[in-house]
Design a protein around this motif. Structure first.
Motif, short mmCIF file in Angstrom:
data_model
loop_
_atom_site.label_atom_id
_atom_site.label_comp_id
_atom_site.label_asym_id
_atom_site.label_seq_id
_atom_site.Cartn_x
_atom_site.Cartn_y
_atom_site.Cartn_z
N ASP A 1 7.75 26.36 45.40
CA ASP A 1 8.38 27.67 45.45
C ASP A 1 9.89 27.48 45.32
OD1 ASP A 1 7.78 26.35 47.84
OD2 ASP A 1 8.04 28.12 49.07
N HIS A 2 10.55 28.44 44.72
CA HIS A 2 11.94 28.27 44.33
C HIS A 2 12.89 28.45 45.51
CE1 HIS A 2 10.71 29.47 39.94
NE2 HIS A 2 9.95 28.54 40.46
N GLY A 3 14.15 28.01 45.30
CA GLY A 3 15.17 28.18 46.32
C GLY A 3 15.47 26.91 47.08
N TYR A 4 14.98 25.77 46.58
CA TYR A 4 15.18 24.50 47.26
C TYR A 4 15.81 23.49 46.31
CZ TYR A 4 12.00 26.85 50.40
OH TYR A 4 11.44 27.79 51.22
N GLN A 5 16.26 22.37 46.86
CA GLN A 5 16.82 21.31 46.05
C GLN A 5 15.97 20.05 46.19
OE1 GLN A 5 21.04 21.40 47.48
NE2 GLN A 5 21.49 21.83 45.32
N ALA A 6 16.02 19.21 45.16
CA ALA A 6 15.28 17.95 45.18
C ALA A 6 16.27 16.80 45.07
CB ALA A 6 14.29 17.90 44.02
N VAL A 7 15.92 15.68 45.70
CA VAL A 7 16.70 14.46 45.56
C VAL A 7 16.24 13.79 44.27
CG1 VAL A 7 17.32 12.25 46.56
CG2 VAL A 7 16.88 14.20 48.05
N THR A 8 17.11 13.74 43.27
CA THR A 8 16.76 13.20 41.97
C THR A 8 17.53 11.91 41.70
OG1 THR A 8 18.51 14.28 40.68
CG2 THR A 8 16.55 15.59 41.21
N GLU A 9 17.31 11.34 40.53
CA GLU A 9 18.00 10.11 40.16
C GLU A 9 19.50 10.29 40.11
OE1 GLU A 9 16.17 9.35 36.45
OE2 GLU A 9 14.28 8.61 37.31
N THR A 10 19.95 11.50 39.91
CA THR A 10 21.39 11.76 39.79
C THR A 10 21.95 12.51 40.99
OG1 THR A 10 20.92 13.78 38.53
CG2 THR A 10 21.31 11.76 37.27
N GLY A 11 21.16 12.66 42.06
CA GLY A 11 21.62 13.36 43.25
C GLY A 11 20.83 14.62 43.50
N LEU A 12 21.34 15.47 44.40
CA LEU A 12 20.66 16.73 44.70
C LEU A 12 20.73 17.65 43.49
CD1 LEU A 12 21.74 17.64 48.34
CD2 LEU A 12 19.40 17.23 47.53
N ALA A 13 19.61 18.30 43.18
CA ALA A 13 19.57 19.20 42.03
C ALA A 13 18.72 20.41 42.38
CB ALA A 13 19.00 18.49 40.80
N MET B 1 -4.48 13.91 40.12
CA MET B 1 -4.76 13.14 38.91
C MET B 1 -3.64 12.12 38.70
SD MET B 1 -7.57 14.29 37.68
CE MET B 1 -8.61 15.54 38.36
N ALA B 2 -2.43 12.52 39.03
CA ALA B 2 -1.25 11.65 38.94
C ALA B 2 -0.19 12.23 39.85
CB ALA B 2 -0.74 11.58 37.50
N ALA B 3 0.29 11.43 40.79
CA ALA B 3 1.34 11.90 41.70
C ALA B 3 2.33 10.79 42.00
CB ALA B 3 0.73 12.45 42.99
N ASP B 4 2.50 9.87 41.04
CA ASP B 4 3.50 8.82 41.21
C ASP B 4 4.89 9.45 41.25
OD1 ASP B 4 1.17 7.50 40.65
OD2 ASP B 4 2.02 6.18 39.13
N LYS B 5 5.79 8.82 41.98
CA LYS B 5 7.13 9.39 42.10
C LYS B 5 7.95 9.13 40.84
CE LYS B 5 11.30 9.67 44.88
NZ LYS B 5 12.02 9.26 46.09
N HIS B 6 8.33 10.21 40.18
CA HIS B 6 9.23 10.17 39.02
C HIS B 6 10.05 11.44 39.04
CE1 HIS B 6 7.22 6.75 37.17
NE2 HIS B 6 6.06 7.38 37.21
N ASP B 7 11.20 11.40 38.41
CA ASP B 7 11.94 12.63 38.15
C ASP B 7 11.37 13.24 36.88
OD1 ASP B 7 13.71 14.69 38.16
OD2 ASP B 7 15.51 13.47 37.89
N ILE B 8 11.38 14.54 36.79
CA ILE B 8 10.80 15.18 35.61
C ILE B 8 11.78 15.22 34.43
CG2 ILE B 8 11.46 17.60 36.05
CD1 ILE B 8 8.39 18.21 35.49
N TYR B 9 13.01 14.76 34.69
CA TYR B 9 14.00 14.60 33.62
C TYR B 9 14.38 13.13 33.52
CZ TYR B 9 14.71 19.64 33.35
OH TYR B 9 14.53 20.99 33.18
N THR B 10 14.50 12.62 32.30
CA THR B 10 14.99 11.28 32.06
C THR B 10 16.21 11.38 31.15
OG1 THR B 10 12.78 10.33 32.24
CG2 THR B 10 14.46 8.98 31.14
N ASP B 11 17.34 10.87 31.66
CA ASP B 11 18.59 10.99 30.91
C ASP B 11 18.86 12.44 30.51
OD1 ASP B 11 18.98 8.23 31.07
OD2 ASP B 11 17.79 7.89 29.25
N GLY B 12 18.54 13.35 31.42
CA GLY B 12 18.82 14.76 31.18
C GLY B 12 17.82 15.46 30.29
N LYS B 13 16.78 14.78 29.85
CA LYS B 13 15.80 15.38 28.95
C LYS B 13 14.46 15.54 29.67
CE LYS B 13 17.89 13.47 24.75
NZ LYS B 13 17.66 12.63 23.54
N TRP B 14 13.79 16.66 29.39
CA TRP B 14 12.49 16.96 29.98
C TRP B 14 11.51 15.83 29.68
CZ3 TRP B 14 10.71 20.49 33.28
CH2 TRP B 14 9.33 20.76 33.34
N SER B 15 10.84 15.32 30.70
CA SER B 15 9.97 14.15 30.52
C SER B 15 8.76 14.23 31.44
CB SER B 15 10.76 12.86 30.79
OG SER B 15 11.34 12.89 32.09
#
Length: 552
Positions: free
Chosen positions: A352-364, A391-405
């Motif tokens: 649900d929206h309104g939250y931030q995630a810890v990503t490879e580049t910081g809070l987003a 089915m798959a829940a390995d930890k990854h960011d959904i963006y790689t180098d700023g691109k949807w991945s």
């Protein structure tokens, strides 16, 4: 919207280990035994293996864990990543798994640790269900390149839980058409599904599809799948039977404005539930979009008339997708006048929206994760059990180098793990009022237990690269799950705000991290700061506030 055993056996785990792409040069002189032992002691140990793979079992599981010589295996049973402080596995003393459990293990040797590996175990009895269905949604397939291997893995997981399910429901958005003429992509979905059904020997498994907002046209669906996968009479809705159970597929793209569809559904539901002897038999309904005032507070819901029409039939169990909202969250099942269940997503999940995630580049401001999930539904004579499976829940960011991945490829260390306890729906009573009174997943009975920090020092400040700091939060515990953390960092002297965030607890990854490192914005040298954090569950119940003072 934008092996019974499954999961990880020894062969699957071996795929997780790094393999060099280069030839190995054999030294001219063999190393001494002491040198070899020294090298082994400093090498990263291989991941542990499980003597019995995860999956669905009809009796308690005796589970032995194995690791390389000289390595110590430590494990958890709560979905978190093991640390050196976690319980050590004792060789010759197998774990006894008596209830649905995720087991995660790490091999430690010296200062080195292996990758974590996980497996989910569903522990049942020998009682046979009337029907077994896999419910998925939002597969969003557009090519073979990114999906062939992925769906081989997904069907391996399906086959390990239900070797031959009675039905697979794909509840809308099979493709990703945005009005750009991609209707022919349905043929790719059909080819991938048929290839895997054949590969897994699921010869008698029904496949039943619904229409979603990204599925182009009804004509495209009819043209590209076997007719019995989508047997509508022209309006995108139809009735089926799965092992004698009635299943209705509705077209949520037109439901509110389609008087004929509404009349058909209400008439058939009234006929089926008129007999008091059938009052406690569930009637399954699938439709792509969630109905208002149901799951996850109705986020991205549509068709209020569908909620109205189903409200007279507490025997209905309505499955919906579209929102991509994860099924870890207990709000993904909801009961008021009928039972509504969120399917999750097979492409990526959202929070649900309104939250931030810890990503490879910081809070987003991020509410997506590259996690795929599905429901495994078993209908018994007196109840329906709904298991939630990754089915798959390995930890990854959904963006790689700023691109949807979002298209992470297998192998998945988390394949087949459980994304939450099994939901059990019972229909008690013979009248609609009696059945509703026995509902469990209602607003009035929602969870009121707050999370709690169990560490003596749940907060600390650690260094990052380039002299930056991070606030390390030792994850709190909850009877269901910690959803997010309220984080407030201020200048101790002036009260000026440095950071204010609601940081997601990464509950949608498997295994969950034991701590979160929340980046701290630039501080003034020598200034004193106070960080305050509370843990919050999905229902807003908050822990006590933990605090720590640190110097910039």
């Amino acid at each position: 919207m934008r092996p019974a055993p499954f999961a990880l056996g020894a062969a699957s785990l071996a795929l997780l280990l790094p393999i060099s792409a280069h030839a190995v040069t054999v030294p001219a002189v063999a190393p001494t035994a002491s040198a070899a032992a020294s090298d082994a002691a400093h090498a990263t140990p291989a991941a542990p293996t499980f003597a019995r793979p995860g999956g669905r079992y009809e009796r308690p599981v005796s589970l032995a864990l194995r690791a390389e010589r000289g390595a110590t295996v430590r494990y958890t049973l709560d979905g978190t990543t093991p640390t050196r402080a976690s319980r050590a596995y004792v060789t010759g003393r197998p774990l006894r798994i008596t209830e649905d459990t995720n087991v995660t293990a790490v091999a430690f040797r010296g200062r080195r640790a292996s990758l974590p590996v996980s497996a989910g175990y569903l522990v049942k009895t020998a009682e046979k269900p009337l029907a077994r269905l896999v419910v998925m949604s939002d597969v969003h397939i557009g090519d073979h390149k990114n999906n062939d291997k992925k769906y081989e893995s997904f069907f391996d997981t399906i086959g390990s839980v239900f070797p031959e399910p009675d039905a697979i429901l794909s509840n809308g958005d099979m493709i990703n058409d945005n009005g750009d003429g991609r209707g022919a992509d349905h043929r790719i979905v059909s080819e991938i599904f048929r290839a895997n059904l054949k590969r897994k020997g699921m010869d008698d498994t029904q496949v039943l599809l619904s229409n979603g907002n990204h599925d182009a046209s009804l004509a495209d669906i009819r043209a590209n799948y076997p007719r019995d996968w989508f047997p509508d009479a022209g309006g995108g809705y139809y009735e089926s039977k799965v092992k004698g159970l009635h299943l209705f597929t509705v077209n949520t793209e037109t439901y509110n404005s389609d008087a004929a569809q509404r009349a058909w559904l209400k008439k058939r539901l009234a006929e089926l539930t008129a007999d008091p002897a059938a009052a406690r038999t569930p009637v399954l309904v699938q439709g792509h979009r969630p109905a208002p005032r149901t799951t996850m507070d109705g986020q991205q819901a549509a068709n209020p008339l569908l909620t109205e029409d189903l409200s007279a039939f507490p025997q209905v169990m309505y499955f919906s997708g579209h929102s991509h909202l994860n099924i870890n969250d207990e709000r993904s099942v909801h009961q008021r006048d009928f039972t509504a269940v969120n399917d999750g997503s097979m492409s990526y999940v959202e929070m649900d929206h309104g939250y931030q995630a810890v990503t490879e580049t910081g809070l987003a401001d991020r509410f997506e994760a590259p996690t795929a999930q599905a429901l495994f539904v078993e209908v018994y004579r007196d109840r329906t059990e709904i298991a939630r499976v990754n089915m798959a829940a390995d930890k990854h960011d959904i963006y790689t180098d700023g691109k949807w991945s979002a298209n992470w490829q297998p192998p998945y260390a988390s394949a087949g793990t459980l994304s939450g306890p099994t939901w059990t729906v019972r229909l008690k009573g013979r009248t609609p009022q009696e059945i509703k009174k026995g509902f469990t997943y209602t607003d009035a009975r929602r969870n009121t237990t707050a999370p709690r920090f169990t560490s003596a020092r749940p907060l600390s400040v650690v260094g990052r690269s380039k002299g930056e700091k991070a606030l390390r939060v030792a994850q709190a515990k909850d009877d269901q799950m910690v959803h997010h953390y309220r984080v407030d960092i201020r200048d101790k002297a002036t009260g000026a705000e440095l950071l204010n965030s609601k940081a997601l607890a990464e509950y949608y990854f498997m295994p969950r991290p034991r701590s979160l490192d929340i980046p701290v914005p630039a501080t003034k040298r020598g200034a004193r700061y106070v960080a305050r954090v509370s843990a919050v569950d999905a229902y807003g119940n908050a822990s006590r506030t933990a605090s720590v003072v640190f110097t910039g």
